[in-house]
Design a protein around this motif. Sequence first.
Motif, PDB file in Angstrom:
ATOM      1  N   UNK A   1      54.168 -42.405 -12.403  1.00  0.00           N
ATOM      2  CA  UNK A   1      52.819 -42.396 -12.974  1.00  0.00           C
ATOM      3  C   UNK A   1      51.924 -41.375 -12.286  1.00  0.00           C
ATOM      4  N   UNK A   2      51.044 -40.803 -13.087  1.00  0.00           N
ATOM      5  CA  UNK A   2      50.158 -39.767 -12.592  1.00  0.00           C
ATOM      6  C   UNK A   2      48.710 -40.203 -12.822  1.00  0.00           C
ATOM      7  N   UNK A   3      47.909 -40.136 -11.782  1.00  0.00           N
ATOM      8  CA  UNK A   3      46.507 -40.544 -11.898  1.00  0.00           C
ATOM      9  C   UNK A   3      45.595 -39.425 -11.440  1.00  0.00           C
ATOM     10  N   UNK A   4      44.368 -39.492 -11.948  1.00  0.00           N
ATOM     11  CA  UNK A   4      43.350 -38.552 -11.526  1.00  0.00           C
ATOM     12  C   UNK A   4      42.193 -39.386 -10.990  1.00  0.00           C
ATOM     13  N   UNK A   5      41.731 -39.052  -9.790  1.00  0.00           N
ATOM     14  CA  UNK A   5      40.638 -39.822  -9.185  1.00  0.00           C
ATOM     15  C   UNK A   5      39.384 -38.948  -9.177  1.00  0.00           C
ATOM     16  N   UNK A   6      38.322 -39.441  -9.774  1.00  0.00           N
ATOM     17  CA  UNK A   6      37.081 -38.667  -9.864  1.00  0.00           C
ATOM     18  C   UNK A   6      35.969 -39.448  -9.182  1.00  0.00           C
ATOM     19  N   UNK A   7      35.349 -38.789  -8.207  1.00  0.00           N
ATOM     20  CA  UNK A   7      34.217 -39.407  -7.508  1.00  0.00           C
ATOM     21  C   UNK A   7      32.969 -38.673  -7.983  1.00  0.00           C
ATOM     22  N   UNK A   8      32.113 -39.361  -8.696  1.00  0.00           N
ATOM     23  CA  UNK A   8      30.987 -38.663  -9.325  1.00  0.00           C
ATOM     24  C   UNK A   8      29.801 -39.603  -9.472  1.00  0.00           C
ATOM     25  N   UNK A   9      28.801 -39.163 -10.215  1.00  0.00           N
ATOM     26  CA  UNK A   9      27.632 -40.017 -10.463  1.00  0.00           C
ATOM     27  C   UNK A   9      27.758 -40.666 -11.827  1.00  0.00           C
ATOM     28  N   UNK A  10      27.207 -41.853 -11.939  1.00  0.00           N
ATOM     29  CA  UNK A  10      27.227 -42.528 -13.231  1.00  0.00           C
ATOM     30  C   UNK A  10      26.257 -41.826 -14.171  1.00  0.00           C
ATOM     31  N   UNK A  11      26.619 -41.768 -15.422  1.00  0.00           N
ATOM     32  CA  UNK A  11      25.709 -41.190 -16.424  1.00  0.00           C
ATOM     33  C   UNK A  11      25.428 -42.251 -17.462  1.00  0.00           C
ATOM     34  N   UNK A  12      24.172 -42.295 -17.914  1.00  0.00           N
ATOM     35  CA  UNK A  12      23.855 -43.238 -18.990  1.00  0.00           C
ATOM     36  C   UNK A  12      23.174 -42.475 -20.115  1.00  0.00           C
ATOM     37  N   UNK A  13      23.386 -42.903 -21.355  1.00  0.00           N
ATOM     38  CA  UNK A  13      22.682 -42.257 -22.468  1.00  0.00           C
ATOM     39  C   UNK A  13      21.209 -42.630 -22.440  1.00  0.00           C
ATOM     40  N   UNK A  14      20.359 -41.641 -22.695  1.00  0.00           N
ATOM     41  CA  UNK A  14      18.914 -41.900 -22.699  1.00  0.00           C
ATOM     42  C   UNK A  14      18.473 -42.527 -24.017  1.00  0.00           C
ATOM     43  N   UNK A  15      19.209 -42.206 -25.073  1.00  0.00           N
ATOM     44  CA  UNK A  15      18.794 -42.664 -26.396  1.00  0.00           C
ATOM     45  C   UNK A  15      17.898 -41.653 -27.078  1.00  0.00           C
ATOM     46  N   UNK A  16      17.614 -40.561 -26.391  1.00  0.00           N
ATOM     47  CA  UNK A  16      16.845 -39.478 -27.003  1.00  0.00           C
ATOM     48  C   UNK A  16      17.235 -38.188 -26.301  1.00  0.00           C
ATOM     49  N   UNK A  17      16.732 -37.084 -26.808  1.00  0.00           N
ATOM     50  CA  UNK A  17      17.149 -35.789 -26.317  1.00  0.00           C
ATOM     51  C   UNK A  17      15.988 -35.097 -25.614  1.00  0.00           C
ATOM     52  N   UNK A  18      16.228 -34.581 -24.417  1.00  0.00           N
ATOM     53  CA  UNK A  18      15.178 -33.870 -23.671  1.00  0.00           C
ATOM     54  C   UNK A  18      15.569 -32.399 -23.588  1.00  0.00           C
ATOM     55  N   UNK A  19      14.674 -31.519 -24.014  1.00  0.00           N
ATOM     56  CA  UNK A  19      14.951 -30.080 -23.954  1.00  0.00           C
ATOM     57  C   UNK A  19      13.951 -29.419 -23.034  1.00  0.00           C
ATOM     58  N   UNK A  20      14.437 -28.510 -22.171  1.00  0.00           N
ATOM     59  CA  UNK A  20      13.534 -27.737 -21.323  1.00  0.00           C
ATOM     60  C   UNK A  20      13.218 -26.432 -22.042  1.00  0.00           C
ATOM     61  N   UNK A  21      11.967 -26.270 -22.417  1.00  0.00           N
ATOM     62  CA  UNK A  21      11.573 -25.039 -23.091  1.00  0.00           C
ATOM     63  C   UNK A  21      11.327 -23.928 -22.073  1.00  0.00           C
ATOM     64  N   UNK A  22      10.622 -24.262 -21.013  1.00  0.00           N
ATOM     65  CA  UNK A  22      10.236 -23.235 -20.057  1.00  0.00           C
ATOM     66  C   UNK A  22       9.945 -23.873 -18.704  1.00  0.00           C
ATOM     67  N   UNK A  23      10.274 -23.136 -17.646  1.00  0.00           N
ATOM     68  CA  UNK A  23       9.901 -23.586 -16.314  1.00  0.00           C
ATOM     69  C   UNK A  23       9.103 -22.474 -15.642  1.00  0.00           C
ATOM     70  N   UNK A  24       8.100 -22.848 -14.890  1.00  0.00           N
ATOM     71  CA  UNK A  24       7.216 -21.859 -14.289  1.00  0.00           C
ATOM     72  C   UNK A  24       6.835 -22.250 -12.871  1.00  0.00           C
ATOM     73  N   UNK A  25       6.892 -21.289 -11.961  1.00  0.00           N
ATOM     74  CA  UNK A  25       6.339 -21.512 -10.625  1.00  0.00           C
ATOM     75  C   UNK A  25       5.021 -20.764 -10.584  1.00  0.00           C
ATOM     76  N   UNK A  26       3.939 -21.462 -10.433  1.00  0.00           N
ATOM     77  CA  UNK A  26       2.643 -20.780 -10.281  1.00  0.00           C
ATOM     78  C   UNK A  26       2.388 -20.606  -8.790  1.00  0.00           C
ATOM     79  N   UNK A  27       1.935 -19.418  -8.420  1.00  0.00           N
ATOM     80  CA  UNK A  27       1.703 -19.157  -6.998  1.00  0.00           C
ATOM     81  C   UNK A  27       0.219 -18.955  -6.742  1.00  0.00           C
ATOM     82  N   UNK A  28      -0.127 -19.026  -5.480  1.00  0.00           N
ATOM     83  CA  UNK A  28      -1.499 -18.700  -5.097  1.00  0.00           C
ATOM     84  C   UNK A  28      -1.694 -17.202  -5.251  1.00  0.00           C
ATOM     85  N   UNK A  29      -2.893 -16.769  -5.608  1.00  0.00           N
ATOM     86  CA  UNK A  29      -3.094 -15.349  -5.895  1.00  0.00           C
ATOM     87  C   UNK A  29      -2.650 -14.448  -4.739  1.00  0.00           C
ATOM     88  N   UNK A  30      -1.898 -13.420  -5.081  1.00  0.00           N
ATOM     89  CA  UNK A  30      -1.529 -12.415  -4.100  1.00  0.00           C
ATOM     90  C   UNK A  30      -0.530 -12.883  -3.072  1.00  0.00           C
TER      91      UNK A  30
END
Lengths: 611, 587
Positions: free
Chosen positions: B453-482
Amino acid sequence: MNRLICAVVVSLASGQPDGPAASEPVLLLDRCPEALRAVVVQHDGRWMPLDTLARDVVHGVTGTTRFQGRDPVLLLLAWTLESDRWRAAPLIRIASVELRRELGLPSDRLAFSFAELAGHQPLMKLAAEMERRQGPVRLNPLESKVNDIMERLETLHRVFAGEVIRPLPAGPDPQARWWTVDRPEQGQPRTPEAVTRAWDLLAAAFLSRDQAILDTAAGELKAALDALPAPFRPSERQMRIELLYNRLQPFRTGWIVLAVALLLWVVAAARPGRSADAAAMVASVGGFVVLTAGLAIRWRIAGRIPAANMYESLLFLAWGASLFVVLAAALRQNRFVSLTAALVGAVSLFLADVLPLDPFVRPIAPVLMDTVWMTIHVPGIMAAYAVLALAMLIAHAQMAVMALAPDRERLIAALAEAHLRYLRVGTLLLGAGIVTGSMWAASSWGRYWGWDPKEVWSLIAFLAYLTILHARLDHRLPPAGYLAAGAVLTLAVLAVVQGRLSEVEAARHWPFVAVPAVALFTVARGPFATAARSALAFWLVMMTYVGVNFVLGTGLHSYGFGTGAVARYLLGLGSADLLLVGALAGILAARRGVRAVLACPQQVLDPPARA
Amino acid sequence: MPLLSSLSSFLASTFLGCLLLMLLAAAMAAATVYETVAGSEAAMTAFYGSPWFAGLLALLGINLAAGLAGHRASPARRTAFLVTHASVIVVLLGAVMTWGWSIRGQITLAEGTSTDRLVVDQELLRVESETAVIAEVPLPAGASRARTVDLIPSGPPDGSGSRLSVARRLADSRTVERVLQDPASSRPALEVTLEHREESSSVWIFADEADSSGGLPVAYRRIDDQREMARLLGEDTTGPTSAGVLRVECDEQTVERAVEEYMSAAIPLGRSGRAVKVLRYLPHAVVGEDRQVADGGDGPANPAVEVEILGPDGPTRRWVFARFPEFDAMHGREERLPVRLRFIASPTTAPSTPIEILQGPDKRLFARFTTGTREVRIEPLAEGRMVPTPWPELRLGVTRSVEQARLETSIEEVRPPRPDPVPALRLSVTTPQGPREITVRKYAPEHLDIGPRHYRLVYTDRQVPLGFNVALRQFQVRTYPGSSRPRAFESRIAIADPIRGDQPEVVVSMNHPAEHGGYSFFQSGYGGGQDGRPFTSTLSVSWDPGRPVAFAGYLGMIAGMLIGLLRRQTLGSTASTEAASPADGRS
């Protein structure tokens, strides 16, 4: 720091080492034109008058704003225009003997020049090693001092290179970096003729020490710069306010006024009288007004509530205390209340002024930005600290009177009553502060409690005060069965914790601190014990306030950084206080027996006798 | 029952309450010190999240509840007493709800991407067979407790099913490579040490391989031809301009001449009637994907000659590589002609790495250094002796050698954990053949074979469905002037919900979370944004039914304390309470 090391390596490699240290005074003009002071520059993420920039730079390099009594603006100009002469001037103070020895610097001098330090192999080697290390590493005390010296050298390096004064507006983005006048960078348009002419005239006048031409040139420069188009420029009024703030230094004035008020309250308490009271009241109101105005101006300059770092929180602590002085006096409370409150205010403001804290208005981290919680949480917590500090002072007074004049029962009772009132108010405010902090955490990090060291220590202090308020409700020792069960529980917790701590060298002596503290807080009875607990609990507040950042140095709340000196002061003062409390307990025990220290007075245990 | 009644009065006593508060405080103080040494995760496991700490808090809750039940506070103080203490119980209840039911996790999105799943702060071990997921074992935060999985639920008839259990969780791990003596292996390996001033680094190199993990690439070549060895060592020079020697074996005859001689004229191969001519010499031959050989430039990395064999069966062309004598055989070309060709490139043309460890047929070791100016230096090596190199302050030596070597990779714990730890699970496997141990690093699946028998062992994080979809349109870092100091981090997100409908775009920034479907989204981190790559933004997401409960408790607690304070003020002098209210004594 990297750039500096590179520059030093280049200068050493090209065989042109800087000249030896020369400490002959460099002459300066004696008066800075007001127009020059008011020139708008961009620095450290905001716009400010040149005066603030100069104070910041001179303070950053030399540790004082008025280095050798000189005007910071003139000094900054001298460093920029005559960098060759100042390279060899001893500007950087290294006060610690150990550090000088560690770095192999001459032990008979305190201050060193840029050339000396930048060419000093042991220092540069250490700095290069620190530079090579990757990742967020905690610096040891030596390294953090080396880091501090390197930062000063880096600042000086940029000043000497003419990169610090940036008065030329850039566009079209209002956030763009402004330019220097005569060190063009990539993409910089030609400096307008009028500005260049005025700048050159200013430099010539400065170098030839011609005060009259300097005044003219400064006016021309300011006019030429103000005439340039800029996508954003702070208002003239805003700059005037900041110049006023710089000139008045309201917080230095504040502690002096409060110290005077304190003296007057001492006089009033010693020799009660209408005129003494009135004088003390006037001084107190004066201190309060100066502080309030100072905070309001600082708020205006920063564009946010000045409650973002340790310096600013000390200002709020002092403000809360000075408000208390005025209120207590207005409500005709005991003069002692006003006296202690004035002491808290004067001391905290004095500490803000003399401790190595950064007094300049700085940009703040995004988590502090744009939230109403900072406005609620920080002043609330500071009010709690102020009140608990008062409780601590009164507790000391109560213990001193109990030990030295045990017969003055009415005074002792009055002090105990005032102490208890402060404890209740302080504990309530501390609880409210923790609750608002928790709500703030929920809105910025998504959890209302995360076992961050600052959160944990604030809770430790709160629990200690709750214990004080509850333990005094029992007048007798608990039954033997309770004590036995409690001892078993304590030993069990101790065993578990000690098992976990076995690998931590610094915590080996933890049980010798924890067990007496738990015993004092849970088993000791009586008014002296209550006062002693309050005195000691305040050190838990101090640990929360400064210790977490300066001693532990971990966690999300370590936004402000300090030096090891603060931790040393704290430990020294804490130990001294512990000795003082111990000495007072010893005196009382010697005079009236151990029961007087650790148990309730007999008449208390016998209610009818008091009724 | 006097014992029971005194137990209940002990549980309700102020003394126990004070003791618990102080014990909690003392333990927490110890925990903050422990945290500076062992890290936050360890402090969580050893203190704040431990069963005994929870036990102390539970005892505090019991103490409060018992105190409330049997309270004897005077009527004037009753309201404040009840409200304050009941509220603390509510706070504790809220904490229990958060602990038991809340979901906390992250979503990490690149600009322009979306997700409908939440990566939860809950680790799990997934066991997969070739066809199906056998088990998903959730691991409690910072768990050290054993969790057992039956790999073969219906085990062999003798009942010895294979079992897998989590023996330990390592907070941080790294892979360590060890070279072992293994009689089954035929490859020798050397440990080569480079020293630069006080720093030194060692690396194991297997025969005919190169390694550059020490900074400079080092190769280990075995040469079984004494003459080539002599050439490489510069003891035998065929002439400074020669590219090397071509050795031709045909009908038990061997012809060996300098490459240049074959280039000027075809050299006859004895009486075979064949002749050999070199058409081209390439100091650095490159074999393209179409198997065509091309000129890769002057760098003498892969010298090769193109040879034409003339003979009765017509001309045949062949490439001969100095470094790959078996090239044709390796690539499955049939050997049509009884001619064997061997190209021995001359030493100055053959270095592929600046440092080569050469081992001749007599097993003696030499270091061959080639500097940037192509100067060659040879140093004889002896195990354990450092020799100078042409580079200033750099010394080299062979510190160990293994004749029959095997590389073994193992996973070791790193203590204290580094800032970006890679946790790992140490698993013990019980099989009919006996117990075994296997370590799985997070996000790096491991394979496990038990019998057929052959097994694969995966150590990871649990994932759960949100029930909706989240999309990232834009990310911005605003800085102090200059300046490059960040002033704000902002993620513009859009939520598409099949049930509640699409939501307008919102901006999530520090202190300004977004809410949807009971979840709150907080700005927590970002990456990318350099070299034209899009930003990625990490939002931490929480769903916490305990939060409003705890907040209600907070408000009640403060309100209760405030009522108590105001009541006292109106009731007048209080200092005498130390004397006047013994009734409170056992509340």
